[in-house]
Design a protein around this motif. Structure first.
Motif, PDB file in Angstrom:
ATOM      1  N   LEU A 326      25.276  37.465  36.265  1.00  0.00           N
ATOM      2  CA  LEU A 326      25.968  38.677  35.164  1.00  0.00           C
ATOM      3  C   LEU A 326      24.979  38.553  33.939  1.00  0.00           C
ATOM      4  O   LEU A 326      24.688  37.500  33.245  1.00  0.00           O
ATOM      5  CB  LEU A 326      27.364  38.005  34.756  1.00  0.00           C
ATOM      6  CG  LEU A 326      28.191  37.992  35.913  1.00  0.00           C
ATOM      7  CD1 LEU A 326      29.726  37.614  35.636  1.00  0.00           C
ATOM      8  CD2 LEU A 326      28.435  39.270  36.610  1.00  0.00           C
ATOM      9  N   ARG A 327      24.351  39.758  33.283  1.00  0.00           N
ATOM     10  CA  ARG A 327      23.772  39.755  32.244  1.00  0.00           C
ATOM     11  C   ARG A 327      24.353  40.426  31.346  1.00  0.00           C
ATOM     12  O   ARG A 327      25.288  41.287  31.281  1.00  0.00           O
ATOM     13  CB  ARG A 327      22.388  40.598  32.537  1.00  0.00           C
ATOM     14  CG  ARG A 327      21.901  39.915  33.660  1.00  0.00           C
ATOM     15  CD  ARG A 327      20.575  40.780  34.148  1.00  0.00           C
ATOM     16  NE  ARG A 327      19.685  40.692  33.224  1.00  0.00           N
ATOM     17  CZ  ARG A 327      18.621  41.465  33.214  1.00  0.00           C
ATOM     18  NH1 ARG A 327      18.302  42.467  34.096  1.00  0.00           N
ATOM     19  NH2 ARG A 327      17.655  41.397  32.053  1.00  0.00           N
ATOM     20  N   ASN A 328      23.850  40.111  30.038  1.00  0.00           N
ATOM     21  CA  ASN A 328      24.501  40.723  28.730  1.00  0.00           C
ATOM     22  C   ASN A 328      26.063  40.758  28.669  1.00  0.00           C
ATOM     23  O   ASN A 328      26.567  41.543  28.223  1.00  0.00           O
ATOM     24  CB  ASN A 328      24.178  42.199  28.665  1.00  0.00           C
ATOM     25  CG  ASN A 328      22.610  42.436  28.701  1.00  0.00           C
ATOM     26  OD1 ASN A 328      21.685  41.696  28.004  1.00  0.00           O
ATOM     27  ND2 ASN A 328      22.168  43.199  29.653  1.00  0.00           N
ATOM     28  N   LYS A 329      26.519  39.442  28.879  1.00  0.00           N
ATOM     29  CA  LYS A 329      28.067  39.474  28.780  1.00  0.00           C
ATOM     30  C   LYS A 329      28.205  38.083  27.961  1.00  0.00           C
ATOM     31  O   LYS A 329      27.496  36.952  28.153  1.00  0.00           O
ATOM     32  CB  LYS A 329      28.805  39.239  29.881  1.00  0.00           C
ATOM     33  CG  LYS A 329      28.569  40.685  30.752  1.00  0.00           C
ATOM     34  CD  LYS A 329      29.423  40.489  32.192  1.00  0.00           C
ATOM     35  CE  LYS A 329      29.285  41.925  32.999  1.00  0.00           C
ATOM     36  NZ  LYS A 329      27.870  42.472  33.161  1.00  0.00           N
ATOM     37  N   SER A 330      29.294  37.954  27.415  1.00  0.00           N
ATOM     38  CA  SER A 330      29.750  36.844  26.736  1.00  0.00           C
ATOM     39  C   SER A 330      30.489  35.773  27.924  1.00  0.00           C
ATOM     40  O   SER A 330      30.578  36.025  28.944  1.00  0.00           O
ATOM     41  CB  SER A 330      30.894  36.853  25.725  1.00  0.00           C
ATOM     42  OG  SER A 330      32.089  37.358  26.289  1.00  0.00           O
ATOM     43  N   GLU A 336      36.667  35.877  32.720  1.00  0.00           N
ATOM     44  CA  GLU A 336      37.554  37.308  33.131  1.00  0.00           C
ATOM     45  C   GLU A 336      37.184  37.759  34.341  1.00  0.00           C
ATOM     46  O   GLU A 336      37.915  38.077  35.464  1.00  0.00           O
ATOM     47  CB  GLU A 336      37.888  37.997  32.072  1.00  0.00           C
ATOM     48  CG  GLU A 336      38.669  37.452  31.030  1.00  0.00           C
ATOM     49  CD  GLU A 336      38.754  38.315  29.721  1.00  0.00           C
ATOM     50  OE1 GLU A 336      38.297  39.320  29.984  1.00  0.00           O
ATOM     51  OE2 GLU A 336      39.185  37.841  28.759  1.00  0.00           O
ATOM     52  N   LEU A 337      35.809  38.271  34.369  1.00  0.00           N
ATOM     53  CA  LEU A 337      35.320  38.983  35.531  1.00  0.00           C
ATOM     54  C   LEU A 337      35.190  38.241  36.780  1.00  0.00           C
ATOM     55  O   LEU A 337      35.650  38.851  37.969  1.00  0.00           O
ATOM     56  CB  LEU A 337      34.069  39.580  35.212  1.00  0.00           C
ATOM     57  CG  LEU A 337      33.200  40.323  36.300  1.00  0.00           C
ATOM     58  CD1 LEU A 337      34.162  41.700  36.578  1.00  0.00           C
ATOM     59  CD2 LEU A 337      31.795  40.615  35.791  1.00  0.00           C
ATOM     60  N   VAL A 338      34.892  36.983  36.858  1.00  0.00           N
ATOM     61  CA  VAL A 338      34.757  36.167  38.059  1.00  0.00           C
ATOM     62  C   VAL A 338      36.439  35.780  38.502  1.00  0.00           C
ATOM     63  O   VAL A 338      36.654  35.986  39.927  1.00  0.00           O
ATOM     64  CB  VAL A 338      34.229  34.778  37.860  1.00  0.00           C
ATOM     65  CG1 VAL A 338      34.937  33.823  37.049  1.00  0.00           C
ATOM     66  CG2 VAL A 338      33.894  34.155  39.406  1.00  0.00           C
ATOM     67  N   GLU A 339      37.500  35.861  37.701  1.00  0.00           N
ATOM     68  CA  GLU A 339      38.782  35.955  38.248  1.00  0.00           C
ATOM     69  C   GLU A 339      39.216  37.069  38.935  1.00  0.00           C
ATOM     70  O   GLU A 339      40.083  36.992  39.812  1.00  0.00           O
ATOM     71  CB  GLU A 339      39.691  35.332  36.889  1.00  0.00           C
ATOM     72  CG  GLU A 339      41.052  35.265  37.115  1.00  0.00           C
ATOM     73  CD  GLU A 339      41.499  34.130  38.300  1.00  0.00           C
ATOM     74  OE1 GLU A 339      42.488  34.493  38.860  1.00  0.00           O
ATOM     75  OE2 GLU A 339      40.675  33.230  38.608  1.00  0.00           O
ATOM     76  N   ARG A 416      40.753  27.464  37.560  1.00  0.00           N
ATOM     77  CA  ARG A 416      41.871  28.093  37.731  1.00  0.00           C
ATOM     78  C   ARG A 416      42.291  28.418  39.226  1.00  0.00           C
ATOM     79  O   ARG A 416      41.370  28.733  39.968  1.00  0.00           O
ATOM     80  CB  ARG A 416      41.582  29.506  37.333  1.00  0.00           C
ATOM     81  CG  ARG A 416      40.982  29.599  35.880  1.00  0.00           C
ATOM     82  CD  ARG A 416      40.794  31.107  35.158  1.00  0.00           C
ATOM     83  NE  ARG A 416      40.155  31.019  34.049  1.00  0.00           N
ATOM     84  CZ  ARG A 416      39.337  31.874  33.489  1.00  0.00           C
ATOM     85  NH1 ARG A 416      39.361  33.168  34.071  1.00  0.00           N
ATOM     86  NH2 ARG A 416      38.581  31.865  32.359  1.00  0.00           N
ATOM     87  N   TYR A 417      43.650  28.256  39.486  1.00  0.00           N
ATOM     88  CA  TYR A 417      44.002  28.258  40.873  1.00  0.00           C
ATOM     89  C   TYR A 417      44.555  29.748  41.145  1.00  0.00           C
ATOM     90  O   TYR A 417      45.100  30.382  40.134  1.00  0.00           O
ATOM     91  CB  TYR A 417      45.146  27.263  41.216  1.00  0.00           C
ATOM     92  CG  TYR A 417      44.465  25.871  41.226  1.00  0.00           C
ATOM     93  CD1 TYR A 417      43.714  25.382  42.426  1.00  0.00           C
ATOM     94  CD2 TYR A 417      44.328  25.034  40.227  1.00  0.00           C
ATOM     95  CE1 TYR A 417      42.975  24.070  42.340  1.00  0.00           C
ATOM     96  CE2 TYR A 417      43.800  23.853  40.016  1.00  0.00           C
ATOM     97  CZ  TYR A 417      43.243  23.321  41.199  1.00  0.00           C
ATOM     98  OH  TYR A 417      42.570  22.218  41.086  1.00  0.00           O
ATOM     99  N   SER A 418      44.713  30.156  42.479  1.00  0.00           N
ATOM    100  CA  SER A 418      45.708  31.446  42.542  1.00  0.00           C
ATOM    101  C   SER A 418      47.007  31.108  42.388  1.00  0.00           C
ATOM    102  O   SER A 418      47.601  30.139  42.523  1.00  0.00           O
ATOM    103  CB  SER A 418      45.103  31.888  44.023  1.00  0.00           C
ATOM    104  OG  SER A 418      45.767  30.784  45.101  1.00  0.00           O
TER     105      SER A 418
END
Length: 419
Positions: A326-330, A336-339, A416-418
């Motif tokens: 993942l590039r150019n992201k905080s 948040e994206l991986v979740e 973080r769990y489901s």
């Protein structure tokens, strides 16, 4: 094949008949031989510069033809002699150089028949229409363009008949599409080249005639060279894409990841490295079959890819394991994206056919995210290992979860769990 031979034979016989019917060559012998020599030389020289288009099992050569100017100047008999000399020269050259098609001789008779017949039709149209067109502005050029359009349509008609015999054209729509595939720009180039050549022949401007042939050759040669360069680049790009693509999923493979790691390793950019793996994947192969397992892997790859932007990268690095850059992201954006990815996988079952029935398979995946700034102080290979360790933590902590770590602030492990 018999139908094709009969059709080609009829075309050739028609060209012979119209040539003999015309009676004689329209210009004196000396002038004609001079014209014939120049045209034969340059047409033979140009023979390898045509644009080859594949249609079914046949190659169509869309090279520039100078038959119209010869036909208008010397008449049908003069055109027949020129076409026969030129086409058989090309035939013997291709036989000697082992570049001839299996039916090269048949193609030679087809070319002679079709070009002589078309040129002869154009010749008689010119004789009857020139007085009308000569009275309007640019009438000569309008007539030449009209004649070239007639020749093109006649040529397409012959080819449509041949391809119908071969089964490559099955209906009217196929025939229409074939006619539409012709380049009208090339048609215009042929019209103006033949028109200029015809004028120069009438005025016997031999230096200008040769200069025009040379100019045409240089332009055509340049076009072919550029086309070959572009084609070579496209082929190199295709082979490179094949070398760096996982064929089952269509995403990048491990070799491409190694290449990108070298490029990004010292770029100084912020990078989120995710290693993801399908949970309990072996049970799907055991419970169903490997085809179902492949279907799940493809579904997983497409799901991950749907969350990525253009400058992100997805790689298949193992059987059911994938890596994401993942590039150019905080750090927060990456977390948040991986979740979202984890949740999307859990909520998106796979539809597949098994034992003649369609089934829906729900599966989950675990993720490890390591976020850091690329630099020479921490090799990207080490950052990848850190992300892989985070994936193992997710597996050990119950699967279907995400483990993240911010390598910049060295925040402690977060899981973080489901729901």
């Amino acid at each position: 094949m018999l139908q094709i031979r009969i059709f080609v034979s009829l075309l050739f016989l028609a060209s012979v008949s119209i040539a003999l019917y015309s009676g004689s060559i329209n210009v004196n012998t000396t002038l004609y031989l001079k014209t014939l020599g120049i045209y034969w030389l340059f047409a033979t020289l140009y023979s390898h510069l045509g644009v080859i288009v594949k249609k079914g099992n046949t190659n169509i050569d869309y090279g520039i033809s100078y038959s119209l100017s010869v036909g208008l100047f010397a008449g049908p008999l003069g055109l027949f002699i020129y076409e026969s000399l030129y086409r058989f020269t090309v035939y013997f050259i291709r036989r000697v150089t082992n570049t001839a098609d299996p039916d090269e001789l048949l193609h030679t008779f087809y070319n002679i028949g079709s070009f002589v017949l078309n040129g002869s039709i154009a010749y008689y149209l010119y004789l009857n229409l020139y007085p009308v067109f000569n009275s309007i502005p640019f009438g000569f050029w309008l007539l030449i363009i009209l004649l070239m359009c007639v020749i093109a349509l006649l040529s397409d008609m012959y080819l449509i008949v041949l391809f119908s015999f071969m089964g490559d054209i099955k209906n009217v729509q196929d025939a229409i599409e074939f006619v539409k595939s012709r380049s009208w720009v090339d048609l215009g180039k042929s019209a103006f080249s033949n028109g200029l050549l015809f004028i120069l022949l009438i005025e016997q401007r031999w230096e200008m005639l040769v200069a025009l042939f040379i100019l045409n050759y240089l332009v055509s040669r340049s076009f072919v060279s550029k086309s070959q360069i572009i084609q070579s680049k496209l082929e190199r790009d295709k082979f490179e894409q094949m070398a760096y693509t996982d064929f089952m999923t269509g995403v990048h493979n491990r070799a491409f990841m190694d290449k990108k790691m070298k490029e990004l390793g010292t770029s100084g950019e912020y990078l989120g490295i995710i290693v993801a793996d399908i949970d309990k994947f072996k049970q799907y192969n055991d419970s169903y079959n490997h085809a179902i397992g492949d279907k799940i892997i493809q579904h997983f790859a497409n799901n991950l890819k749907s969350h990525l932007k253009e400058d992100d990268f997805l790689f298949r690095t193992g059987g059911e394991e994938f890596t994401i850059f993942l590039r150019n992201k905080s750090f927060e954006e990456c977390s948040e994206l991986v979740e979202k990815m984890r949740y999307s996988v859990m909520c998106s079952p796979v539809s597949a056919e098994f034992k003649s029935q369609y089934i829906s398979i729900t599966y989950t995946a675990s993720f490890g995210l390591y976020y850091y700034k690329t630099s020479e102080y921490l090799p990207i290979e080490k950052a990848y290992v850190n992300a892989d360790h985070l994936l193992l933590n997710s597996k050990e902590d119950g699967k279907n979860c995400v483990s993240v770590r911010n390598g910049i602030t060295d925040l402690p492990l977060s899981v973080r769990y489901s729901e």
